[in-house]
Design an enzyme around this catalytic site. Structure first.
Site, PDB file in Angstrom:
ATOM      1  CG  LEU A  18      -1.834   1.187   1.448  1.00  0.00           C
ATOM      2  CD1 LEU A  18      -2.881   1.233   0.337  1.00  0.00           C
ATOM      3  CD2 LEU A  18      -2.505   1.109   2.816  1.00  0.00           C
ATOM      4  NE  ARG A  20       8.304  -0.922  -2.019  1.00  0.00           N
ATOM      5  CZ  ARG A  20       7.663  -1.377  -3.091  1.00  0.00           C
ATOM      6  NH1 ARG A  20       7.006  -0.514  -3.877  1.00  0.00           N
ATOM      7  NH2 ARG A  20       7.690  -2.652  -3.382  1.00  0.00           N
ATOM      8  N   GLY A  21       7.992   3.716   2.800  1.00  0.00           N
ATOM      9  CA  GLY A  21       8.559   4.896   3.449  1.00  0.00           C
ATOM     10  C   GLY A  21       9.936   4.601   3.986  1.00  0.00           C
ATOM     11  N   GLY A  22      10.478   5.569   4.729  1.00  0.00           N
ATOM     12  CA  GLY A  22      11.828   5.421   5.247  1.00  0.00           C
ATOM     13  C   GLY A  22      11.980   4.270   6.226  1.00  0.00           C
ATOM     14  CG  MET A  23      10.713   4.347   9.958  1.00  0.00           C
ATOM     15  SD  MET A  23       9.838   4.524  11.504  1.00  0.00           S
ATOM     16  CE  MET A  23      10.628   5.995  12.144  1.00  0.00           C
ATOM     17  CD  GLU A  25       8.191  -3.091   1.011  1.00  0.00           C
ATOM     18  OE1 GLU A  25       8.929  -2.943   0.018  1.00  0.00           O
ATOM     19  OE2 GLU A  25       7.637  -4.184   1.304  1.00  0.00           O
ATOM     20  CB  VAL A  26       2.011   0.081   5.040  1.00  0.00           C
ATOM     21  CG1 VAL A  26       0.645  -0.324   5.603  1.00  0.00           C
ATOM     22  CG2 VAL A  26       2.784   0.896   6.063  1.00  0.00           C
ATOM     23  CE  LYS A  41       6.070   1.218   8.783  1.00  0.00           C
ATOM     24  NZ  LYS A  41       5.771   2.471   8.087  1.00  0.00           N
ATOM     25  CG  ASP A 136       9.847   9.956  12.188  1.00  0.00           C
ATOM     26  OD1 ASP A 136      10.280  11.107  11.958  1.00  0.00           O
ATOM     27  OD2 ASP A 136       9.631   9.133  11.280  1.00  0.00           O
TER      28      ASP A 136
END
Length: 510
Positions: A18, A20-23, A25-26, A41, A136
């Site tokens: 769904l 993607r980010g710095g930490m 994937e969801v 996550k 964060d």
């Protein structure tokens, strides 16, 4: 047709993530046992990371996050690893992130900005009481649902990933949080506490009100420089209709030194409430007020019940709990062994409750040697579980009792004094932490050799806390003197040397 990936044979994932980010994937998943939609996550794992240590931190933070019972925090259902990647199974949240909302509307109304920030404060009150710091907080982690409620995402993930490690800042410059929302103490000393979250909330509120970041720059380091040294442009200069009182709240959140910010999220919540009015609608996102909303119905009942001051002060006031403490029967040694096993499993709250119940002063002699040992284990479990509010007085009481038993210069007394200072630092009370550590340092250097590893480590922490407190000149003096002494004893490749060099490198952010 390719089968959908299933975790534990239970959670079937969609074929594409769904987000993607710095930490990490969801993914959207389906819990086949309970027939419900979930979000999964996965944490991003760098090659050089110690995977066992990452998994340990991840399990610890997941357990703390799962204890948060608040409508503004997505429920945690499960935790696990898949092909070496830790993952969290949680409630699927539907809505729009505040960052996406700002991309569409540029800025939010004053009422909605205050409403979102106040809801976040209510979440932070619950989290900080559980000794959980977000680390964060930013608009991308705030999800506004169609009924108007806010969900705060990614609690505990920053700590699980270790993104506040100093080495991460100085060596890679990546994975350290989001510079536009980082507090000065995160940038300089890689430290985070409850007031760090308040600074990040201030950056987010500023952006909601003005449509601008507090600070911008061509690089992450340029932004971090400004977070440390530059005063922000007043929000009212960008948007004159912002009330003076709200601008004052915002300025308090954005104070450079943690100790100059508000005492707690509850204080900020109360300051924001008067501005939660005339929120209006947000087209294509919020359900109309005429639509049936169970959440709004629920809140309306409480609002009506507490509108009457007499009701809130009288009939709805809970009677005080006068019941005697529930003392667990059994042998203290058995309780200590059970608590130790629970702590090994990162079940710190249960371990602390189990052992703490055995230490009632009306039942046991707190000065008995075995009881003192159990008290020390209890304090250590509280500390390891992140409950610094409870750990600090536990260590403080032990200092006096251990000094009476073994003398003020005993190693255990010194250790408890060091842990007490650490608790104060983690709570954001940097002045107390530094003063406590400096007194301890003088005693350690008197009792041990000045080049003993224990005084060396304490000097490094003093320098780190001075950085976090904004005492940059003092920190530089502390750390450079320490580096010289370390190099006289160790080689350049010694881990202690690397740690101090990393802290000194943060001083180049000016």
């Amino acid at each position: 047709m390719t089968e959908r990936k299933a975790l534990k044979g239970r959670y079937e994932l969609e074929r594409l993530p769904l987000a993607r980010g710095g930490m990490g994937e969801v993914w959207v998943g389906h819990d086949v046992e309970l027939d419900r939609e979930v979000a999964v996550k996965f944490l991003r794992v760098q090659e050089e990371v110690d995977r066992d240590e990452l998994t340990r931190r991840f399990v610890r933070e997941s357990r703390i996050t799962a204890r948060l019972q608040h409508p503004g925090v997505p429920a945690v259902f499960d935790v696990g690893t898949d092909e070496g990647r830790p993952y969290l199974v949680m409630q699927r949240v539907r809505g729009m992130s505040v960052s996406d909302l700002l991309a569409v509307h540029h800025q939010l109304s004053i009422g909605w900005s205050a409403a979102i920030a106040a809801q976040v404060c209510s979440v932070l009150v619950e989290a900080h009481q559980a000794s959980l710091v977000h680390r964060d907080l930013k608009p991308a982690n705030l999800m506004l649902e169609p009924d108007g409620t806010v969900k705060v995402l990614d609690f505990g993930l920053a700590a699980a990933l270790g993104v506040t490690d100093t080495s991460t800042i100085t060596r890679s410059g990546q994975g350290i949080g989001t510079p536009a929302y980082m507090a000065p103490e995160q940038v300089l000393a890689a430290m985070s506490g409850p007031r760090t979250d308040l600074y990040s909330l201030g950056c987010s509120l500023y952006e909601m009100l003005t449509g601008r970041h507090v600070f911008t720059g061509p690089t992450s380091y340029a932004v971090m420089n400004k977070q440390v040294d530059q005063l922000p442009t007043a929000a009212r200069e960008h948007r004159p209709e912002i009330p003076f009182a709200l601008n004052t709240v915002l300025n308090g959140l954005l104070e450079k030194k943690p100790e100059n910010r508000p005492d707690s999220a509850q204080v900020v919540y109360e300051q924001l409430l008067p501005f939660v009015r005339d929120v209006g609608s947000i087209p294509s996102l919020l359900n109309p007020p005429t639509d049936l909303s169970p959440v709004r119905m629920y809140a309306a009942v409480l609002n009506k019940a507490f509108d009457d001051d007499s009701a809130s002060a009288g009939a709805l006031t809970a009677a005080p709990n006068t019941a005697a403490p529930d003392i667990i029967s059994g042998d203290l040694d058995e309780a200590r062994a059970a608590a130790s096993e629970l702590a090994t499993q990162a079940r710190f709250k249960e371990a602390a409750q189990l052992l703490g119940a055995m230490l009632d002063p009306d039942v046991v002699d707190l000065l008995d040697p075995e009881v003192v040992n159990a008290r020390l284990e209890w304090a250590n479990i509280l500390f390891e579980g992140g409950d610094y509010h409870a750990a600090a007085p536990a260590y403080q009481a032990l200092i006096a009792d251990l000094a009476a038993r073994s003398g003020p210069d005993s190693e255990l007394v010194f250790r408890c004094r060091a842990q007490y200072a650490e608790c104060q630092a983690m709570l954001g009370n940097m002045t107390v932490a530094i003063e406590t550590a400096q007194r301890l340092l003088a005693d350690e250097q008197r009792v041990y050799h000045p080049t003993d590893p224990r005084p060396f480590e304490l000097r490094r922490k003093v320098g780190q806390w001075q950085l976090a407190a904004g005492q940059r000149d003092e920190a530089e003096q502390t750390l450079r003197t320490l580096l010289d002494d370390l190099l006289r004893k160790y080689s350049e490749t010694h881990p202690a040397v690397a740690k101090v060099r990393d802290l000194l490198a943060s001083l180049t952010i000016r």
